[in-house]
Design a protein around this motif. Structure first.
Motif, PDB file in Angstrom:
ATOM      1  N   ARG A  24       0.816  -1.200  -0.029  1.00  0.00           N
ATOM      2  CA  ARG A  24       0.174  -0.020  -0.051  1.00  0.00           C
ATOM      3  C   ARG A  24       0.967   1.315  -0.113  1.00  0.00           C
ATOM      4  NH1 ARG A  24      -5.275   1.418   2.828  1.00  0.00           N
ATOM      5  NH2 ARG A  24      -5.331   3.762   2.902  1.00  0.00           N
ATOM      6  N   ALA A  25       1.743   1.352   0.889  1.00  0.00           N
ATOM      7  CA  ALA A  25       3.025   2.418   0.936  1.00  0.00           C
ATOM      8  C   ALA A  25       3.604   2.749  -0.344  1.00  0.00           C
ATOM      9  CB  ALA A  25       3.716   2.174   1.922  1.00  0.00           C
ATOM     10  N   LEU A  26       4.033   1.341  -1.057  1.00  0.00           N
ATOM     11  CA  LEU A  26       4.638   1.475  -2.341  1.00  0.00           C
ATOM     12  C   LEU A  26       3.722   2.144  -3.397  1.00  0.00           C
ATOM     13  CD1 LEU A  26       6.528  -1.669  -2.891  1.00  0.00           C
ATOM     14  CD2 LEU A  26       7.380   0.613  -2.567  1.00  0.00           C
ATOM     15  N   ASN A  27       2.438   1.811  -3.530  1.00  0.00           N
ATOM     16  CA  ASN A  27       1.472   2.301  -4.490  1.00  0.00           C
ATOM     17  C   ASN A  27       1.177   3.747  -4.047  1.00  0.00           C
ATOM     18  OD1 ASN A  27      -0.803   2.098  -6.514  1.00  0.00           O
ATOM     19  ND2 ASN A  27      -2.050   2.491  -4.700  1.00  0.00           N
ATOM     20  N   PHE A  28       1.335   4.239  -2.931  1.00  0.00           N
ATOM     21  CA  PHE A  28       1.174   5.650  -2.401  1.00  0.00           C
ATOM     22  C   PHE A  28       2.142   6.397  -2.820  1.00  0.00           C
ATOM     23  CE2 PHE A  28       0.959   8.700   1.169  1.00  0.00           C
ATOM     24  CZ  PHE A  28      -0.099   9.444   0.583  1.00  0.00           C
ATOM     25  N   ILE A  29       3.423   6.019  -2.914  1.00  0.00           N
ATOM     26  CA  ILE A  29       4.547   6.874  -3.168  1.00  0.00           C
ATOM     27  C   ILE A  29       4.879   6.766  -4.660  1.00  0.00           C
ATOM     28  CG2 ILE A  29       5.595   6.678  -0.898  1.00  0.00           C
ATOM     29  CD1 ILE A  29       7.546   4.702  -2.251  1.00  0.00           C
ATOM     30  N   SER A  30       4.089   5.734  -5.462  1.00  0.00           N
ATOM     31  CA  SER A  30       4.170   5.688  -6.687  1.00  0.00           C
ATOM     32  C   SER A  30       3.690   7.172  -7.620  1.00  0.00           C
ATOM     33  CB  SER A  30       3.639   4.363  -7.347  1.00  0.00           C
ATOM     34  OG  SER A  30       2.087   4.563  -7.301  1.00  0.00           O
ATOM     35  N   TYR A  31       2.741   7.546  -6.993  1.00  0.00           N
ATOM     36  CA  TYR A  31       2.357   8.673  -7.805  1.00  0.00           C
ATOM     37  C   TYR A  31       3.049  10.114  -7.673  1.00  0.00           C
ATOM     38  CZ  TYR A  31      -1.790   5.746  -7.704  1.00  0.00           C
ATOM     39  OH  TYR A  31      -2.840   4.902  -7.695  1.00  0.00           O
ATOM     40  N   ARG A  32       3.770  10.377  -6.599  1.00  0.00           N
ATOM     41  CA  ARG A  32       4.738  11.374  -6.334  1.00  0.00           C
ATOM     42  C   ARG A  32       5.512  10.958  -5.090  1.00  0.00           C
ATOM     43  NH1 ARG A  32       3.553  14.387  -2.198  1.00  0.00           N
ATOM     44  NH2 ARG A  32       1.196  15.047  -1.317  1.00  0.00           N
ATOM     45  N   ARG A  34       6.531  11.122  -1.047  1.00  0.00           N
ATOM     46  CA  ARG A  34       5.816  11.533   0.089  1.00  0.00           C
ATOM     47  C   ARG A  34       6.781  11.657   1.037  1.00  0.00           C
ATOM     48  NH1 ARG A  34       0.461  11.791  -1.497  1.00  0.00           N
ATOM     49  NH2 ARG A  34      -0.006  10.621  -3.286  1.00  0.00           N
ATOM     50  N   SER A  35       6.297  12.510   2.337  1.00  0.00           N
ATOM     51  CA  SER A  35       7.222  12.440   3.315  1.00  0.00           C
ATOM     52  C   SER A  35       6.770  11.516   4.222  1.00  0.00           C
ATOM     53  CB  SER A  35       6.742  13.908   4.177  1.00  0.00           C
ATOM     54  OG  SER A  35       5.353  13.852   4.481  1.00  0.00           O
ATOM     55  N   LYS A  36       7.579  11.022   5.307  1.00  0.00           N
ATOM     56  CA  LYS A  36       7.527   9.880   6.243  1.00  0.00           C
ATOM     57  C   LYS A  36       5.876  10.191   7.035  1.00  0.00           C
ATOM     58  CE  LYS A  36      12.212   9.149   6.979  1.00  0.00           C
ATOM     59  NZ  LYS A  36      13.334   8.973   8.080  1.00  0.00           N
ATOM     60  N   ALA A  37       5.541  11.427   7.384  1.00  0.00           N
ATOM     61  CA  ALA A  37       4.301  11.471   8.076  1.00  0.00           C
ATOM     62  C   ALA A  37       3.349  11.308   7.127  1.00  0.00           C
ATOM     63  CB  ALA A  37       4.509  13.279   8.272  1.00  0.00           C
ATOM     64  N   GLU A  38       3.494  11.438   5.792  1.00  0.00           N
ATOM     65  CA  GLU A  38       2.021  11.349   4.844  1.00  0.00           C
ATOM     66  C   GLU A  38       1.928  10.032   4.761  1.00  0.00           C
ATOM     67  OE1 GLU A  38       1.785  14.406   1.315  1.00  0.00           O
ATOM     68  OE2 GLU A  38       3.885  13.811   1.435  1.00  0.00           O
ATOM     69  N   ILE A  39       3.034   9.154   4.559  1.00  0.00           N
ATOM     70  CA  ILE A  39       3.031   7.659   4.588  1.00  0.00           C
ATOM     71  C   ILE A  39       2.303   6.997   5.923  1.00  0.00           C
ATOM     72  CG2 ILE A  39       4.109   5.736   4.667  1.00  0.00           C
ATOM     73  CD1 ILE A  39       6.148   7.003   2.576  1.00  0.00           C
ATOM     74  N   ARG A  40       2.831   7.450   6.895  1.00  0.00           N
ATOM     75  CA  ARG A  40       2.229   7.105   8.435  1.00  0.00           C
ATOM     76  C   ARG A  40       0.672   7.514   8.581  1.00  0.00           C
ATOM     77  NH1 ARG A  40       7.144   9.410  10.278  1.00  0.00           N
ATOM     78  NH2 ARG A  40       8.557   7.640  11.135  1.00  0.00           N
ATOM     79  N   ARG A  41       0.424   8.557   7.869  1.00  0.00           N
ATOM     80  CA  ARG A  41      -1.064   9.011   7.917  1.00  0.00           C
ATOM     81  C   ARG A  41      -1.941   8.124   7.182  1.00  0.00           C
ATOM     82  NH1 ARG A  41      -0.147  14.605   6.448  1.00  0.00           N
ATOM     83  NH2 ARG A  41       1.334  15.221   8.218  1.00  0.00           N
ATOM     84  N   ASN A  42      -1.521   7.843   5.763  1.00  0.00           N
ATOM     85  CA  ASN A  42      -2.225   7.112   4.977  1.00  0.00           C
ATOM     86  C   ASN A  42      -2.346   5.518   5.594  1.00  0.00           C
ATOM     87  OD1 ASN A  42      -1.769   4.802   2.454  1.00  0.00           O
ATOM     88  ND2 ASN A  42      -2.891   6.610   2.121  1.00  0.00           N
ATOM     89  N   LEU A  43      -1.227   5.130   6.144  1.00  0.00           N
ATOM     90  CA  LEU A  43      -1.498   3.493   6.724  1.00  0.00           C
ATOM     91  C   LEU A  43      -2.173   3.469   8.173  1.00  0.00           C
ATOM     92  CD1 LEU A  43       2.121   2.592   5.733  1.00  0.00           C
ATOM     93  CD2 LEU A  43       0.214   2.170   4.748  1.00  0.00           C
ATOM     94  N   ARG A  44      -2.460   4.820   8.677  1.00  0.00           N
ATOM     95  CA  ARG A  44      -2.810   4.759  10.132  1.00  0.00           C
ATOM     96  C   ARG A  44      -4.393   4.106  10.214  1.00  0.00           C
ATOM     97  NH1 ARG A  44      -2.330  10.189  12.065  1.00  0.00           N
ATOM     98  NH2 ARG A  44      -0.096   9.490  12.220  1.00  0.00           N
ATOM     99  N   ALA A  45      -5.085   4.399   8.973  1.00  0.00           N
ATOM    100  CA  ALA A  45      -6.435   3.753   8.868  1.00  0.00           C
ATOM    101  C   ALA A  45      -6.491   2.206   8.971  1.00  0.00           C
ATOM    102  CB  ALA A  45      -7.229   4.214   7.982  1.00  0.00           C
ATOM    103  N   LYS A  46      -5.636   1.633   8.603  1.00  0.00           N
ATOM    104  CA  LYS A  46      -5.809   0.089   8.353  1.00  0.00           C
ATOM    105  C   LYS A  46      -4.679  -0.603   9.304  1.00  0.00           C
ATOM    106  CE  LYS A  46      -7.768  -0.177   3.830  1.00  0.00           C
ATOM    107  NZ  LYS A  46      -8.539  -1.238   3.364  1.00  0.00           N
ATOM    108  N   TYR A  47      -3.627  -0.094   9.768  1.00  0.00           N
ATOM    109  CA  TYR A  47      -2.636  -0.858  10.231  1.00  0.00           C
ATOM    110  C   TYR A  47      -2.137  -0.255  11.616  1.00  0.00           C
ATOM    111  CZ  TYR A  47      -2.370  -2.621   5.601  1.00  0.00           C
ATOM    112  OH  TYR A  47      -2.692  -2.866   4.298  1.00  0.00           O
ATOM    113  N   ASP A  48      -1.497  -1.245  12.610  1.00  0.00           N
ATOM    114  CA  ASP A  48      -1.112  -0.582  13.794  1.00  0.00           C
ATOM    115  C   ASP A  48       0.099   0.324  13.803  1.00  0.00           C
ATOM    116  OD1 ASP A  48       0.950  -2.459  14.038  1.00  0.00           O
ATOM    117  OD2 ASP A  48      -0.581  -4.033  15.023  1.00  0.00           O
ATOM    118  N   SER A  49       0.524   0.712  14.914  1.00  0.00           N
ATOM    119  CA  SER A  49       1.736   1.458  14.748  1.00  0.00           C
ATOM    120  C   SER A  49       3.029   0.696  14.382  1.00  0.00           C
ATOM    121  CB  SER A  49       1.741   2.422  16.058  1.00  0.00           C
ATOM    122  OG  SER A  49       1.778   1.687  17.007  1.00  0.00           O
TER     123      SER A  49
END
Length: 179
Positions: A24-32, A34-49
């Motif tokens: 999911r993170a690889l897909n998220f960064i494939s468009y442009r 991303r910062s680490k915080a953006e990736i954390r925010r994107n994954l926060r909904a589905k995965y634990d810390s």
């Protein structure tokens, strides 16, 4: 036909969850980038810390993410396509979760005057036919809303207003000369 213990099943599920988060993170960064915080925010909904931190660490080790690289990309992209002043760029980078020290180093070499000029010259045609006082006000507000400081905006607006005034005077002279 293989039998697995409860521990092995839990380990496989954990690995599967981690792998799905990584994909999911690889897909998220494939468009442009991303910062680490953006990736954390994107994954926060589905995965634990724990899973999120493992994924961010894995991406950083692979060289796929880095806040300094992201910040440089963001500023360069903004200055090229949608110029902004240092104040606006600083705000945007903070919103993306970039640390102040990284922001300061990236913004150190930004030439606000040339960025403001580029933006102003692209906007002049929209405001050109307005009365001079309205032209100054609209162009000044336009540049200020995009984060440029008064010290940069005021002389630029004056220069462009004078340029338009002299262009208009030249046009009138040539029209009178032709008639």
């Amino acid at each position: 036909g293989q039998e697995l213990s409860a521990g092995q099943i839990a380990e496989l599920r954990g690995n599967d969850e981690s792998e799905r988060a990584y994909e999911r993170a690889l897909n998220f960064i494939s468009y442009r980038p991303r910062s680490k915080a953006e990736i954390r925010r994107n994954l926060r909904a589905k995965y634990d810390s724990e899973v999120i931190e493992a994924v961010v660490e894995r991406l950083a080790r692979a060289g796929l993410i880095g806040d300094a690289d992201f910040a440089s990309y963001w500023v360069e992209n903004r200055l090229h396509f949608r110029p902004r002043g240092v104040r606006a760029l600083r705000y945007e980078l903070r919103q993306k979760g970039i640390e102040d020290s990284v922001i300061d180093s990236v913004l150190m070499d930004v030439d606000e005057e040339s960025a403001a000029r580029q933006l102003a010259e692209s906007a002049v045609s929209r405001f050109r036919r307005l009365p001079e006082s309205d032209f100054r006000k609209k162009l000044g507000n336009y540049l200020t809303r995009r984060g440029f400081p008064y010290q940069v905006v005021r002389p630029l607006v004056e220069e462009l207003a004078e340029s338009i005034r002299s262009d208009d005077a030249s046009e009138m002279e040539s029209e009178e000369h032709d008639a």
